[in-house]
Design an enzyme around this catalytic site. Structure first.
Site, PDB file in Angstrom:
ATOM      1  N   ASP A   8       9.785   6.117 -11.529  1.00  0.00           N
ATOM      2  CA  ASP A   8      10.056   5.334 -10.318  1.00  0.00           C
ATOM      3  C   ASP A   8      11.508   5.435  -9.870  1.00  0.00           C
ATOM      4  O   ASP A   8      12.004   4.553  -9.166  1.00  0.00           O
ATOM      5  CB  ASP A   8       9.704   3.857 -10.558  1.00  0.00           C
ATOM      6  CG  ASP A   8       8.212   3.648 -10.766  1.00  0.00           C
ATOM      7  OD1 ASP A   8       7.427   4.382 -10.139  1.00  0.00           O
ATOM      8  OD2 ASP A   8       7.836   2.768 -11.558  1.00  0.00           O
ATOM      9  N   LYS A  61      -3.432   2.775  -7.051  1.00  0.00           N
ATOM     10  CA  LYS A  61      -4.121   1.497  -6.815  1.00  0.00           C
ATOM     11  C   LYS A  61      -4.950   1.540  -5.525  1.00  0.00           C
ATOM     12  O   LYS A  61      -4.771   0.730  -4.617  1.00  0.00           O
ATOM     13  CB  LYS A  61      -3.120   0.342  -6.774  1.00  0.00           C
ATOM     14  CG  LYS A  61      -2.312   0.173  -8.054  1.00  0.00           C
ATOM     15  CD  LYS A  61      -1.345  -0.995  -7.957  1.00  0.00           C
ATOM     16  CE  LYS A  61      -0.556  -1.178  -9.248  1.00  0.00           C
ATOM     17  NZ  LYS A  61       0.460  -0.120  -9.432  1.00  0.00           N
ATOM     18  N   ILE A  65     -12.407   0.556   2.103  1.00  0.00           N
ATOM     19  CA  ILE A  65     -13.858   0.462   2.193  1.00  0.00           C
ATOM     20  C   ILE A  65     -14.474   1.540   1.302  1.00  0.00           C
ATOM     21  O   ILE A  65     -13.822   2.540   0.985  1.00  0.00           O
ATOM     22  CB  ILE A  65     -14.345   0.567   3.652  1.00  0.00           C
ATOM     23  CG1 ILE A  65     -13.897   1.893   4.278  1.00  0.00           C
ATOM     24  CG2 ILE A  65     -13.841  -0.621   4.470  1.00  0.00           C
ATOM     25  CD1 ILE A  65     -14.440   2.116   5.684  1.00  0.00           C
TER      26      ILE A  65
END
EC number: 4.1.1.23
Length: 227
Positions: A8, A61, A65
């Site tokens: 990160d 993550k 839909i």
């Protein structure tokens, strides 16, 4: 228990430099939203060039839909990553369709469902989900298992309860691992590696304690001893 190193850092070059220091160690390289959006799929190939034995955990993550989510997961699988995260809140229908799509492949990544982000406090979680954190985490995890996913992302403090409810073969991945538990930063529910192992975590995620260290490799070697 296996170690995932979170990549990160602000620049791609810094992430790659960190991995060069860790070459030859048994670990997973965790690529999150920041790095993947900035550096793209080519970044995954650059990781493999440093050490082909590094396993790649794509922490996106996914949450959408059902068919959009399933198609996105399929594209991620085509990148030959070893693990991928999805949100359990997307519900059973979305997760079931996603797993049907991926199970048709000869090889697929492990699919880990995010129950409750470790940045949630108990109070914040109650406000959003109107249920106690641990209770809802187990409920979401059970739904994920019924959908066919491989395990869940949860804090160390839910890991043992998930295992007791759903069996030891249902994997748990625990972020929020710190060397010094007083160093929370933006995490609420933190623990150390020994506590993670005691609570039967299968994977731990460590980022800042490694790349803020003067000797990242030494920190990783110590963490691997606790794994």
């Amino acid at each position: 228990m296996q170690l995932c190193v979170a990549l990160d850092l602000e620049k791609k070059e810094d992430n790659l430099s960190l991995l060069q220091e860790l070459k030859g160690l048994d670990l997973w390289a965790k690529v999150g939203l920041r790095s993947f959006i900035r550096d793209g799929a080519v970044f995954l190939d650059e990781i493999r060039k440093i050490d082909g034995n590094f396993k790649i955990f794509l922490d996106l993550k996914l949450y959408d839909i059902p068919y959009t989510m399933a198609n996105a997961a399929l594209e991620c699988a085509k990148l030959e990553v070893d693990m991928l995260t999805v949100h359990l809140s997307s519900a059973k229908s979305a997760l079931t369709i996603l797993m049907q799509r991926l199970n048709a492949l000869k090889k697929r990544p492990l699919i880990m469902g995010v129950s409750a982000l470790t940045s949630f406090s108990e109070e914040e979680f109650l406000m959003v989900y109107n249920a106690p954190l641990k209770t809802q985490a187990i409920k979401l995890s059970a739904m994920g298992k019924e959908s066919g996913i491989d395990g869940v992302v949860c804090s160390v403090f839910e890991s043992l309860a998930v295992k007791e409810a759903l069996g030891k073969d249902f994997l748990t991945l625990t972020p929020g691992i710190r060397l010094d538990k007083s160093d929370k930063e933006d995490q609420e529910r933190v623990a150390n590696a020994k506590e993670a192992k005691q609570n039967l975590s299968d994977f731990i995620v460590v980022g800042r304690p490694i790349y803020h260290a003067k000797e990242p490799r030494e920190v990783v070697l110590e963490l691997l001893k606790d794994c």
